[in-house]
Design a protein around this motif. Sequence first.
Motif, PDB file in Angstrom:
ATOM      1  N   ARG A 160       0.837  -1.208   0.000  1.00 13.09           N
ATOM      2  CA  ARG A 160       0.000   0.000   0.000  1.00 13.09           C
ATOM      3  C   ARG A 160       0.870   1.256   0.000  1.00 13.09           C
ATOM      4  O   ARG A 160       0.597   2.219  -0.692  1.00 13.09           O
ATOM      5  CB  ARG A 160      -0.890   0.043   1.238  1.00 13.09           C
ATOM      6  N   ARG A 176       1.123   4.442  -2.793  1.00  9.34           N
ATOM      7  CA  ARG A 176       1.071   5.872  -2.480  1.00  9.34           C
ATOM      8  C   ARG A 176       2.340   6.570  -2.920  1.00  9.34           C
ATOM      9  O   ARG A 176       2.303   7.655  -3.489  1.00  9.34           O
ATOM     10  CB  ARG A 176       0.910   6.079  -0.983  1.00  9.34           C
ATOM     11  N   ILE A 213       5.519   7.793   4.720  1.00 10.19           N
ATOM     12  CA  ILE A 213       4.275   7.016   4.643  1.00 10.19           C
ATOM     13  C   ILE A 213       4.262   5.919   5.709  1.00 10.19           C
ATOM     14  O   ILE A 213       3.254   5.698   6.384  1.00 10.19           O
ATOM     15  CB  ILE A 213       4.104   6.394   3.240  1.00 10.19           C
ATOM     16  N   LEU A 217      -4.592  12.409  -2.330  1.00  9.49           N
ATOM     17  CA  LEU A 217      -4.431  11.019  -2.758  1.00  9.49           C
ATOM     18  C   LEU A 217      -5.560  10.636  -3.715  1.00  9.49           C
ATOM     19  O   LEU A 217      -5.327  10.095  -4.799  1.00  9.49           O
ATOM     20  CB  LEU A 217      -4.427  10.089  -1.541  1.00  9.49           C
ATOM     21  N   ALA A 271      -8.658   5.059  -1.517  1.00  7.86           N
ATOM     22  CA  ALA A 271      -8.231   6.432  -1.218  1.00  7.86           C
ATOM     23  C   ALA A 271      -9.328   7.123  -0.430  1.00  7.86           C
ATOM     24  O   ALA A 271     -10.462   7.195  -0.897  1.00  7.86           O
ATOM     25  CB  ALA A 271      -7.974   7.179  -2.525  1.00  7.86           C
ATOM     26  N   SER A 290       0.726  11.762   6.415  1.00  6.15           N
ATOM     27  CA  SER A 290       0.399  10.431   5.898  1.00  6.15           C
ATOM     28  C   SER A 290      -0.339   9.597   6.934  1.00  6.15           C
ATOM     29  O   SER A 290      -1.200   8.805   6.568  1.00  6.15           O
ATOM     30  CB  SER A 290       1.604   9.698   5.327  1.00  6.15           C
TER      31      SER A 290
END
Length: 478
Positions: free
Chosen positions: A21, A25, A84, A154, A297, A457
């Motif tokens: 994931r 991103r 992140i 995002l 998202a 994040s």
Amino acid sequence: MPGDRGQLEFGDDERSIALKRAWERAMLFLSNKVSRLTFESYIRAIRPLSYKEHEVRLGVPSPFAREWLEKRHASAIRGILESILGASLEVRYVVVASDSVPGWMDDAGADAASCPPAPRKRQPSRPHPDDVPSLPLNEDYTFDTFVVGRSNRLAFTAAQAVSERLGSMYNPLFVYGGSGLGKTHLLHAIGHAVRARDPEALISLVDGESFTHHFVTSLREKKAADFRRHYRSVDIWLVDDIQFIASREGTKEEFFHTFNALYQTGRQIVIASDRSPRELRAMDERLRSRFECGLIADIAPPELETREAILRQRCSKEESAVPDDVIRYIAGAIQSNVRTMEGAITRLVAYSSIMRSPISVEMAHDVLGEFFLDVPIPIRGRKGVQSETVVRTVAECFHLTADDLRGPRRDKHIAEARQIAMYLCRELSDMPYGQIGELLGGRDHTTVQRGIGRVESRLLEDGALRATVQELRGRLER
Ligand code: ADP
Ligand code: MG
């Protein structure tokens, strides 16, 4: 097998999923940061391999690519992954034979074991674009008119990426967030962008209600075969408010088959919902896990700056001038819903035109007062928030002292509180990073920047943190 050179080490373990994931991103951020050529030639080919201890291994197709990435982009990639994943990392590039790593990005963002690859195929007998069942696209909802901020970046970037590369970037793309935060707007914007690139594209935009209605009517009129043929021929299926489908058995079943038919032939699917796939409990588990194979998202309520920008854009369409202090007043007061903010402006403009008097903060206060405002009268603007107060309030909230936040200790919960203080200082006053660092015990520019990045994040994924920050912001902006 785990550990073998060149083999993907994704098991079911959470860190691998987190890495997968995180990499999706990171790709989005990188696509904005590096040139298109670099992105297409080097970044896109990277495969996340493993995440153990503090080491992330990324697979690359050749020694040359490894050298190039290590020389030119290592620090950007590491920085993004660190912010992140919220940890400091060693990133290693490992050359792997391309056929030994399932191409998860090409497979609709899916790990090959759980989601089948989905080559995109067009059907030989394509219907005319006008025969495709769809709600009309709202002309006002385009990417150009969508104001981008941290809360929706995002979702926005993913929506753009999807519209440029149907079926091969993130499939499905699942957008979720509270009411009035721009989900429908983004779905329509994707539709417009796809149409602009390819006027022949078969675009279907439905919402839970219209899909249900259409399905029930087709059964009644014995046109179920046409219904299926039309839906299953589309190039992109945009499904808004899927939560309405989740509560109806027959429609849910039909949705499931349509979804599978499109997904298996690589057609792009985008879904919007007011809750995450996990929370769509009435949905079939198989379907929920399909949703999770793509990119999820979320859209959070917009931060103050974005609210102001949205209002400014909205007001630029009005004939009556809306002064800046009124915009700040409304943006400060209505925090959780863009639709409500827009309603406030409409009402204010109408009132001013009927009364033939110019719009002012006093008028906004009188006209909107009890009706619209989440928080009563925060007339003090963003500059009014004292950064010292931010530090004290955040410290209190975490049962710490302001000195703990200024001091050297790096225990996890102190460091996190400190980062939240950095984030709120930045959000609520226009202080530069260096000055925020000074305020928090002489930390440098990069530490502050990184700290704010981490909070941003984490906010994307952590609902509890969002609530805490929202609550702190409410206290400080009052
Ligand atoms: P949702 O589907 O999430 O309930 P909508 O897409 O209907 O929300 O958005 C509500 C209104 O707010 C629409 O008029 C939309 O254009 C506007 N809006 C929401 N977010 C933004 C944004 N980031 N920029 C510009 N307008 C926005
Ligand atoms: Mg909507």
